[in-house]
Write an enzyme that holds these catalytic residues in place. Sequence first.
Site, PDB file in Angstrom:
ATOM      1  N   HIS A 140       0.787  -1.052   0.106  1.00 56.80           N
ATOM      2  CA  HIS A 140       0.136   0.177   0.146  1.00 56.80           C
ATOM      3  C   HIS A 140       0.731   1.267   0.158  1.00 56.80           C
ATOM      4  O   HIS A 140       1.903   1.075   0.488  1.00 56.80           O
ATOM      5  CB  HIS A 140      -0.821   0.033   1.202  1.00 56.80           C
ATOM      6  CG  HIS A 140      -2.049   0.745   1.296  1.00 56.80           C
ATOM      7  ND1 HIS A 140      -1.652   2.480   1.753  1.00 56.80           N
ATOM      8  CD2 HIS A 140      -3.092   0.997   1.158  1.00 56.80           C
ATOM      9  CE1 HIS A 140      -2.730   2.851   1.770  1.00 56.80           C
ATOM     10  NE2 HIS A 140      -3.772   2.210   1.538  1.00 56.80           N
ATOM     11  N   ASP A 217       3.378  -4.384   8.145  1.00 58.59           N
ATOM     12  CA  ASP A 217       2.098  -3.495   7.765  1.00 58.59           C
ATOM     13  C   ASP A 217       0.911  -4.553   8.093  1.00 58.59           C
ATOM     14  O   ASP A 217       0.517  -5.242   7.013  1.00 58.59           O
ATOM     15  CB  ASP A 217       2.082  -3.040   6.493  1.00 58.59           C
ATOM     16  CG  ASP A 217       0.754  -2.182   6.146  1.00 58.59           C
ATOM     17  OD1 ASP A 217      -0.227  -2.310   7.015  1.00 58.59           O
ATOM     18  OD2 ASP A 217       0.702  -1.643   4.935  1.00 58.59           O
ATOM     19  N   GLN A 220      -4.370  -4.950   6.901  1.00 60.58           N
ATOM     20  CA  GLN A 220      -5.287  -5.925   6.337  1.00 60.58           C
ATOM     21  C   GLN A 220      -5.400  -7.409   6.977  1.00 60.58           C
ATOM     22  O   GLN A 220      -6.141  -8.271   6.366  1.00 60.58           O
ATOM     23  CB  GLN A 220      -5.106  -6.369   4.768  1.00 60.58           C
ATOM     24  CG  GLN A 220      -5.279  -5.103   4.001  1.00 60.58           C
ATOM     25  CD  GLN A 220      -6.861  -4.381   4.095  1.00 60.58           C
ATOM     26  OE1 GLN A 220      -7.662  -4.889   4.492  1.00 60.58           O
ATOM     27  NE2 GLN A 220      -6.876  -3.178   3.626  1.00 60.58           N
ATOM     28  N   LYS A 243     -10.315  -0.776  10.498  1.00 63.50           N
ATOM     29  CA  LYS A 243     -10.442  -1.840   9.453  1.00 63.50           C
ATOM     30  C   LYS A 243     -10.755  -3.284  10.249  1.00 63.50           C
ATOM     31  O   LYS A 243     -11.046  -4.393   9.399  1.00 63.50           O
ATOM     32  CB  LYS A 243      -9.176  -2.041   8.830  1.00 63.50           C
ATOM     33  CG  LYS A 243      -8.862  -1.036   7.847  1.00 63.50           C
ATOM     34  CD  LYS A 243      -7.571  -1.431   6.981  1.00 63.50           C
ATOM     35  CE  LYS A 243      -7.165  -0.214   6.043  1.00 63.50           C
ATOM     36  NZ  LYS A 243      -7.818   0.328   5.280  1.00 63.50           N
ATOM     37  N   CYS A 381      -4.863   2.636  -3.648  1.00 64.41           N
ATOM     38  CA  CYS A 381      -3.690   3.210  -3.028  1.00 64.41           C
ATOM     39  C   CYS A 381      -2.327   2.328  -3.230  1.00 64.41           C
ATOM     40  O   CYS A 381      -1.487   1.887  -2.325  1.00 64.41           O
ATOM     41  CB  CYS A 381      -3.605   3.332  -1.489  1.00 64.41           C
ATOM     42  SG  CYS A 381      -5.073   4.710  -1.434  1.00 64.41           S
TER      43      CYS A 381
HETATM   44  N1  7TS Z   1      -1.438  -0.775   4.762  1.00 64.36           N
HETATM   45  C1  7TS Z   1      -2.571  -1.452   4.184  1.00 64.36           C
HETATM   46  C2  7TS Z   1      -2.183  -2.746   3.647  1.00 64.36           C
HETATM   47  C3  7TS Z   1      -3.786  -0.817   3.842  1.00 64.36           C
HETATM   48  O1  7TS Z   1      -4.619  -1.545   3.183  1.00 64.36           O
HETATM   49  C4  7TS Z   1      -4.046   0.400   4.342  1.00 64.36           C
HETATM   50  C5  7TS Z   1      -5.407   1.041   3.889  1.00 64.36           C
HETATM   51  C6  7TS Z   1      -3.235   0.921   4.953  1.00 64.36           C
HETATM   52  C7  7TS Z   1      -2.078   0.547   5.232  1.00 64.36           C
HETATM   53  C8  7TS Z   1      -3.635   2.389   5.742  1.00 64.36           C
HETATM   54  O2  7TS Z   1      -4.535   2.285   6.889  1.00 64.36           O
HETATM   55  P1  7TS Z   1      -4.772   3.566   7.518  1.00 64.36           P
HETATM   56  O3  7TS Z   1      -5.759   3.195   8.393  1.00 64.36           O
HETATM   57  O4  7TS Z   1      -3.822   4.371   7.835  1.00 64.36           O
HETATM   58  O5  7TS Z   1      -5.561   4.565   6.334  1.00 64.36           O
HETATM   59  N2  7TS Z   1      -6.334   0.704   2.967  1.00 64.36           N
HETATM   60  C9  7TS Z   1      -7.282   0.854   2.066  1.00 64.36           C
HETATM   61  C10 7TS Z   1      -7.905   0.315   1.378  1.00 64.36           C
HETATM   62  O6  7TS Z   1      -7.431  -0.679   0.794  1.00 64.36           O
HETATM   63  N3  7TS Z   1      -8.815   1.081   0.596  1.00 64.36           N
HETATM   64  O7  7TS Z   1      -8.931   2.180   1.655  1.00 64.36           O
HETATM   65  C11 7TS Z   1      -7.913   2.409   2.430  1.00 64.36           C
END
Ligand code: 7TS
Length: 424
Positions: A140, A217, A220, A243, A381
């Site tokens: 990501h 990371d 997910q 999430k 992203c």
């Molecule tokens: N890493 C991964 C693998 C992600 O899928 C996401 C967000 C992030 C980091 C960032 O997470 P945040 O909570 O700090 O925003 N992924 C997504 C997505 O797949 N669609 O919208 C956000």
Amino acid sequence: MISATDTTKLTNADHPTTSLDVEQIRREFPILGQTINGKPLVYLDNAASSQKPQVVIDTLTRYYREDHANIHRAVHTLGVRATEAYEGARVQVQRFIGAERAEEIIFVRGATEGINLIAQTYGRSLLHQGDEIVITTMEHHSNIVPWQILCEQTGAVLRVAPINDDGELMLDEYEKLLGPRTKLVSITHVSNALGTIVPLRQVVAAAHDRGIGVVVDGAQATPHMKVDVRELDCEFYTFSSHKMFGPTGVGAVYGKFDLLEAMPPYQGGGEMIKSVTFEKTTYNDVPHKFEAGTPNIAGVIGFAVAANYLVEIGFDRIAAYEHELLSHATEMLSKVSEVRLIGTAAEKAAVLSFVVNGVHAHDVGTILDSEGIAVRTGHHCAQPVMDRFAVPATVRASLAFYNTPAEIDAMVVALRNVIKVFSG
Ligand code: 7TS
């Protein structure tokens, strides 16, 4: 008084170990009961953000109604209550990911801030001109850009391990990249755009064999599977509450205690200090050294309740059910000849990314929305993943344990209608 251990009680007696009472679970998510554009909502955008059970919503409102005050400073009753709930949440999150000590959990805004924190503290003190950071093609953007910024600051170089046509990490190529200048590996646990589950133990072992630390990371992964950071043995693991059915604007970084102790602070301000004079400031103990300012107190407490909610349902049941859903969805989509799945790894979380011949992903998304079906369309992203598969965008259906086979079928029917409209 609010307790971070409050959960909805789903006992084993309610559900046999291999099945979930999905109808009961759906009733715990009030948002799912609505109609969108006159159709029952089918929410298949869980990888972007998942929905919240009543127990999490109630926790937030009850906290603000009964317990709110600033933490770590007041002797009054509300201040003590809020502090106890916040620090209690740290212990819950510690247990959730199997960390040895509560001090190894730092609360942040989410996985994005988590990676930036690690890059600007651990990374910045570790890396020098010509050193290398290894990531993968399937990251990501939030596991790419913070490292690019760090490379600009330090003169370090980013190296990228490739993925194969199924979207799996090419382990032999990854190992070849680990050289004398490699100082750090930063890798996703589960790909948001492809669903691939990365074989982390092999990844970590290969890095550790060469004395290299690993950042994971986990954004997910934590909604879908039991994570045990001691078993993984990674140096850092970061993830987001929103999430995993918790509030937005909060997440955590796990870091091995000795590393956290040795790291410089992330941001300066209140709470992260022991004493301040104009001549010299001494920093607070871990983890407070990394939590400058007033944190998202309600969010942290709700985050722990969401984590407990998942544990109560049971990751064995969640994984088994989501696996069934994924198999069903994969089979249904494979029957639509115009659909091409992007991401067909042998080990996959419940994510279906696909392109539809002759129809742009955004058109598919818009038409599905008119049927009450929420999917994400675009590059998710993860633009390097789109480049790897030579597509501008995909449609992504990302599933949670409250989704049903009937919802998958509704999406496939709607997709067939889209294809009919565009081909006719
Ligand atoms: N890493 C991964 C693998 C992600 O899928 C996401 C967000 C992030 C980091 C960032 O997470 P945040 O909570 O700090 O925003 N992924 C997504 C997505 O797949 N669609 O919208 C956000």
